[in-house]
Design an enzyme around this catalytic site. Structure first.
Site, PDB file in Angstrom:
ATOM      1  N   PHE A  95      11.076   9.212   0.322  1.00 40.13           N
ATOM      2  CA  PHE A  95       9.770   9.798   0.056  1.00 40.13           C
ATOM      3  C   PHE A  95       9.873  11.298  -0.226  1.00 40.13           C
ATOM      4  CE2 PHE A  95       8.560   6.047   2.445  1.00 40.13           C
ATOM      5  CZ  PHE A  95       7.318   5.688   1.922  1.00 40.13           C
ATOM      6  N   ASP A  96       9.045  11.759  -1.148  1.00 42.73           N
ATOM      7  CA  ASP A  96       8.707  13.170  -1.234  1.00 42.73           C
ATOM      8  C   ASP A  96       7.821  13.482  -0.022  1.00 42.73           C
ATOM      9  OD1 ASP A  96       8.185  15.754  -2.416  1.00 42.73           O
ATOM     10  OD2 ASP A  96       6.266  14.959  -3.097  1.00 42.73           O
TER      11      ASP A  96
END
Length: 223
Positions: A6-7
């Site tokens: 994930f960002d």
């Protein structure tokens, strides 16, 4: 076995308030003009030093000064002017129940990212948290993602072979990095980038909310 990276900003948390207030603080300290709100939104996602260069037309010396002022406020206050998006924790729980490995690759400085994830009690869901480290030249998303993938490979090598990699993010930088490293590019439209931006950058899926993310990963694994 799958791995989902994930960002952070615009994907796991809505960090807009703290980032923008800290940018304005830095510019005010330097007596620099503050860009309009539309331009300020463009600061969220890419490395901050790049944004000061691109949108404020600063010299390298000015960029260092602005970054220092930004960090002064952000480390003390700004990083907590932040909120986890609705459904994120439920999505992370669902991923972990499937046995997926989960990590973070963010252009935010790594120590800030770890502090934020710990503050929101989300650290239990992640094997790897990788962020920027200017001291070693680790600044751009494609390089940070590479390091996160290498870390995850090291962790999982003795147990499982990762058969499918996913990169989840809200900006074109996330999609471009995903493509570069042969990850499935999962765009989220609830963050700071537009659907058009994500599509143009090659997103394989676009999710309107974190629940969509789980559905799309489930569908993708069956293809």
């Amino acid at each position: 076995m799958i791995c989902v990276i994930f960002d952070l900003d615009g994907t796991l948390t809505d960090s807009r308030e703290g980032i923008l207030k800290s940018i304005k603080y830095a510019l005010e300290k330097m007596e620099q003009p503050i860009p309009d709100e539309k331009t300020l939104q463009l600061f969220i996602g890419p490395p901050l030093t790049d944004s000061f260069r691109d949108h404020c037309h600063m010299t390298e010396e000015q960029i260092e000064e602005a970054y220092g002022y930004f960090k002064e406020r952000y480390d003390a206050t700004g990083k907590y002017e932040n909120a986890v998006y609705p459904q994120i924790e439920a999505a992370l729980q669902a991923l972990r129940k499937t046995g997926a490995y989960v990590g973070i690759a963010t252009a935010k400085p790594e120590e800030q990212a770890k502090d934020i994830i710990k503050h929101f009690k989300l650290d239990q869901y992640f094997e790897v948290i990788r962020g920027a480290n200017r001291d070693i030249g680790l600044i751009h998303k494609e390089d940070i993602l590479r390091e996160a993938l290498q870390d995850m490979n090291t962790i999982t090598a003795q147990k499982y072979k990762i058969s499918r990699w996913y990169m989840v993010g809200d900006r074109k930088y996330d999609m471009e990095a995903a493509k570069l490293h042969n990850c499935v590019a999962m765009g989220v439209s609830y963050g700071y980038g537009s659907v058009e931006e994500l599509e143009a950058a090659g997103a394989d899926y676009i999710c309107e909310n974190p629940s969509d993310l789980i559905v799309n990963i489930a569908v993708d694994t069956l293809l």
